[in-house]
Scaffold this active site. Structure first.
Site, PDB file in Angstrom:
ATOM      1  N   TRP A   1       0.817  -1.219   0.000  1.00  7.65           N
ATOM      2  CA  TRP A   1       0.000   0.000   0.000  1.00  7.65           C
ATOM      3  C   TRP A   1       0.845   1.262   0.000  1.00  7.65           C
ATOM      4  CZ3 TRP A   1      -4.273  -0.982  -2.006  1.00  7.65           C
ATOM      5  CH2 TRP A   1      -4.907  -2.209  -1.790  1.00  7.65           C
TER       6      TRP A   1
ATOM      7  N   ASP B   1      -1.124   6.617   6.409  1.00  8.07           N
ATOM      8  CA  ASP B   1      -2.225   5.729   6.059  1.00  8.07           C
ATOM      9  C   ASP B   1      -2.385   4.751   7.215  1.00  8.07           C
ATOM     10  OD1 ASP B   1      -3.956   3.823   5.088  1.00  8.07           O
ATOM     11  OD2 ASP B   1      -2.816   3.385   3.266  1.00  8.07           O
TER      12      ASP B   1
ATOM     13  N   LYS C   1     -12.148  -1.648   7.863  1.00 10.24           N
ATOM     14  CA  LYS C   1     -11.319  -2.533   8.691  1.00 10.24           C
ATOM     15  C   LYS C   1     -11.817  -2.490  10.141  1.00 10.24           C
ATOM     16  CE  LYS C   1      -8.429  -2.511   5.088  1.00 10.24           C
ATOM     17  NZ  LYS C   1      -8.238  -3.633   4.167  1.00 10.24           N
TER      18      LYS C   1
END
Length: 365
Positions: A105, A176, A200
């Site tokens: 990511w 992030d 999440k």
């Protein structure tokens, strides 16, 4: 109906008390005669919902008054572009942004940002298959970086920065935190901007949270569209367009659930117990299971592991599903297995997984 133990990386398991409240309020929210999905986002009822959600989030995280809380759409992936559009000052001053690459990511965030301005890779552990965090001597940070970006928990590779992460830079840290935001306490004021997809630990897919310090808004170039401009979004209270109302409502219920549990310190203790039990199972298996991440860098949210005999993968997945354990197949780019043990996964679920893994190793090892 029997619910399974859902170890999916996201969209992920939600707290059962939250789902039960959503069920009970689906057709009639607090006597309004309509559900949240049906009500105007500018009406009094929803205004109260979003204001309560923001207040509870601020209380949970200790968000300082000089930070804006934005409820946005587009997922964390859209932020890969939106961040440089807002924080590189339209590239007018020539400064670059530094990116720390510790997994899939953060690497994708770097690639997207490179389309929009001067961006440097300031550290990378790709040569070691993203199995660790960079050592202090490996950072090559600019003296005048516009910001330094990192992914504090890599969902695919299972690498996590400590809550008190310190980098040798005076530039604003941009993080992030998609896959571990709200899983532990940390000091928000040490970051200039924090973002994460909701699916999440926060709520349904479709909502993205952005916490941005006031001095980092208003930097976007004039050509940046309003929907991608933090200052414009903040000025409109996250309602420049119709926000993801239902997802915000569910997120607010999750925030309240966390408060009732005792806040982030309480959930952090539970998460530590879950991770400890699962890693202990892997480590005592004498190589039958293997987690590739250096122990000091292991994530408490996402636990990837491999079987020594990859020919057993299909049997492991089939038998685990038969035992009520779902979502254990690893990401397509990584292979193997992965157990995501987010806030809403109780210790009982991890215990069931550990019991199955021990039994499978005895029978197949």
């Amino acid at each position: 109906m029997a619910r399974v133990w859902n170890f999916s990386a996201g969209p992920a398991v939600l707290p059962e008390p939250v789902l039960e409240q959503v069920r009970d309020e689906l057709l009639d929210w607090h006597g309004t005669g309509m559900g949240v999905m049906e009500m105007s986002h500018r009406g009094k009822a929803f205004t109260g919902i979003i204001e309560a959600a923001e207040a509870d989030l601020r209380a949970l995280l200790g968000v300082p008054a000089n930070y804006r809380v934005l409820f946005l759409q587009g997922g964390a992936t859209q932020q890969f572009s939106q961040i440089p559009l807002n924080l590189l000052d339209g590239a007018s001053d020539g400064r670059a942004a530094d990116y720390v690459v510790t997994g899939t990511w953060s690497k994708k965030a770097l690639t997207e940002a490179q389309r929009l301005g001067r961006v440097r890779c300031a550290a990378s552990t790709e040569a070691d298959a993203f199995s660790r965090l960079p050592e202090a001597a490996e950072y090559d940070l600019s003296a005048d970086a516009a910001y330094v970006h990192l992914c504090t928990n890599e969902t695919i590779h299972g690498v996590e920065f400590p809550a008190d992460v310190v980098l040798p830079t005076a530039a604003p840290l941009v993080a992030d935190m998609s896959s571990h935001l709200l899983s532990r306490p940390f000091d928000v004021s040490r970051f200039g901007l924090i973002y994460g997809g909701a699916q999440k630990n926060i709520g349904p897919a479709g909502l993205t949270l952005v916490l941005v310090r006031d001095d980092l808004t208003g930097r976007a170039a004039p050509q940046v569209p309003g929907l991608q401009n933090y200052a414009v979004e903040a000025a409109n209270g996250s309602m420049l367009n119709t926000p993801p109302t239902f997802a915000i409502y569910v997120a607010g219920l999750v925030f309240r659930w966390l408060q009732e549990l005792g806040g982030l310190s309480a959930i952090a203790r539970i998460n530590a117990d879950k991770a400890s039990a699962l890693y202990a199972c892997i480590d005592r298996s004498a190589g039958f299971y293997r987690n590739p991440v250096q122990p000091a860098c292991r994530s408490q949210m996402n636990v990837p592991f491999r079987l020594a005999d990859e020919n057993l993968n299909a049997s492991f997945l089939a038998e685990s599903e038969a035992a009520g354990l779902f979502g254990l197949k690893g990401h397509k780019s990584f292979g193997g297995m992965r157990a995501s043990i987010y806030n809403a996964m109780p210790l009982a679920g991890v215990s069931a997984l550990v019991e199955f893994m021990d039994d499978f190793a005895r029978r197949r090892g």
